[in-house]
Scaffold this motif. Sequence first.
Motif, PDB file in Angstrom:
ATOM      1  N   UNK A   1       6.989   0.079  -8.235  1.00 54.53           N
ATOM      2  CA  UNK A   1       6.975   1.152  -7.236  1.00 54.53           C
ATOM      3  C   UNK A   1       5.718   2.008  -7.355  1.00 54.53           C
ATOM      4  N   UNK A   2       5.292   2.298  -8.578  1.00 48.47           N
ATOM      5  CA  UNK A   2       4.201   3.251  -8.781  1.00 48.47           C
ATOM      6  C   UNK A   2       2.823   2.593  -8.858  1.00 48.47           C
ATOM      7  N   UNK A   3       2.786   1.295  -9.083  1.00 52.54           N
ATOM      8  CA  UNK A   3       1.499   0.614  -9.150  1.00 52.54           C
ATOM      9  C   UNK A   3       1.582  -0.787  -8.604  1.00 52.54           C
ATOM     10  N   UNK A   4       1.882  -0.942  -7.300  1.00 53.84           N
ATOM     11  CA  UNK A   4       2.012  -2.289  -6.732  1.00 53.84           C
ATOM     12  C   UNK A   4       0.675  -3.017  -6.684  1.00 53.84           C
ATOM     13  N   UNK A   5       0.572  -4.106  -7.444  1.00 55.68           N
ATOM     14  CA  UNK A   5      -0.698  -4.830  -7.579  1.00 55.68           C
ATOM     15  C   UNK A   5      -0.766  -6.106  -6.761  1.00 55.68           C
ATOM     16  N   UNK A   6       0.377  -6.639  -6.374  1.00 54.02           N
ATOM     17  CA  UNK A   6       0.404  -7.950  -5.732  1.00 54.02           C
ATOM     18  C   UNK A   6      -0.421  -7.993  -4.445  1.00 54.02           C
TER      19      UNK A   6
ATOM     20  N   UNK B   1       2.622  -2.518   0.894  1.00 53.66           N
ATOM     21  CA  UNK B   1       2.434  -2.746   2.327  1.00 53.66           C
ATOM     22  C   UNK B   1       2.889  -1.551   3.166  1.00 53.66           C
ATOM     23  N   UNK B   2       3.699  -0.681   2.574  1.00 56.93           N
ATOM     24  CA  UNK B   2       4.368   0.361   3.345  1.00 56.93           C
ATOM     25  C   UNK B   2       3.801   1.757   3.137  1.00 56.93           C
ATOM     26  N   UNK B   3       3.099   1.993   2.021  1.00 53.59           N
ATOM     27  CA  UNK B   3       2.527   3.318   1.808  1.00 53.59           C
ATOM     28  C   UNK B   3       1.269   3.467   2.662  1.00 53.59           C
ATOM     29  N   UNK B   4       0.990   4.684   3.145  1.00 55.64           N
ATOM     30  CA  UNK B   4      -0.059   4.853   4.161  1.00 55.64           C
ATOM     31  C   UNK B   4      -1.477   4.598   3.682  1.00 55.64           C
TER      32      UNK B   4
ATOM     33  N   UNK C   1      -2.094   7.525  -2.012  1.00 58.85           N
ATOM     34  CA  UNK C   1      -0.767   8.122  -1.975  1.00 58.85           C
ATOM     35  C   UNK C   1       0.009   7.816  -3.254  1.00 58.85           C
ATOM     36  N   UNK C   2       0.482   8.864  -3.922  1.00 60.87           N
ATOM     37  CA  UNK C   2       1.309   8.692  -5.113  1.00 60.87           C
ATOM     38  C   UNK C   2       2.769   8.625  -4.703  1.00 60.87           C
TER      39      UNK C   2
END
Length: 291
Positions: free
Chosen positions: A82-87, A121-124, A128-129
């Motif tokens: 959740x906090x560091x999506x790397x994929x 894919x969903x955070x703007x 954004x944290x």
Amino acid sequence: MSKACKSCPSASAGGGCSSGHDPKSCGDKPVDEKIAQTLSRIKHKIVVLSGKGGVGKSTVSANIAMALALAGKKVGLLDVDIHGPSIPRLLSLGDAKPHIEPDHMEPVPYSQNLWVMSLGFLIPDKETAVIWRGPMKLGLIKQFVRDVTWGDLDYLVTDCPPGTGDEPLAALQTLGQEAHAVIVTTPQGVAVDDVRRSVTFCNQMGNPILGIVENMSGFVCPNCNTTHDIFNSGGGEKLAAEMGVRFLGRIPMDPEVVRSGDEGFALLKVQSESPTALAFKKIVEPILALG
């Protein structure tokens, strides 16, 4: 307290719900049935874990998924960090957006056999944290299983953040005890000590462990082919023997792995016969043997 509440990360020691949910409306049956229906169409669930950060777990997850897809399998890759999506970055999907309808969303296609879903894919934007507590993480992970149209898959590979906290717990609880764990470590003792807890975590959750991967295991000099053990070597294999689980193999330190991650291309797709690619293929063999 209901049976569902007992396994929920929001359950308090006194038997109540720390999230303030009404037990009558929490985990209602239609939602659980939809998750079960989704999972019934996925033959094998693989969860990639590590008790230590910085061991290359997301790289291992992406390349396992890629190897399975290249072998002709239908594969989903789920990023629950959740906090560091790397994929998205690792697969050059940073600008991709899933198609979203009121009652479902479609995973992002990477290739003919590989589909991906990530909070990234969903955070703007990249700055954004995501500041969420446990119940929100649990809700998102359930949604990524329940509401994403994964369809019929041979494998769902789930990339978890390090540790044994909210996200790995929610992933295993949602995917169930049929999910197999692949645990990633690096050779040095400080990593092995933390990764040992991941083995215990899986045992306590009742999930089978496919094995341990030792990443960054020696550097092969491109000029003389001599192997230099920068982080020592053998820590993962010793841990596997100590904990009674399979040792899946070693992945050498390779500048091409770093470059492929930074530039967003899958190493296995462009360097299929390199020592690192062959190491990944060996690690994937027991996963393919699941059927």
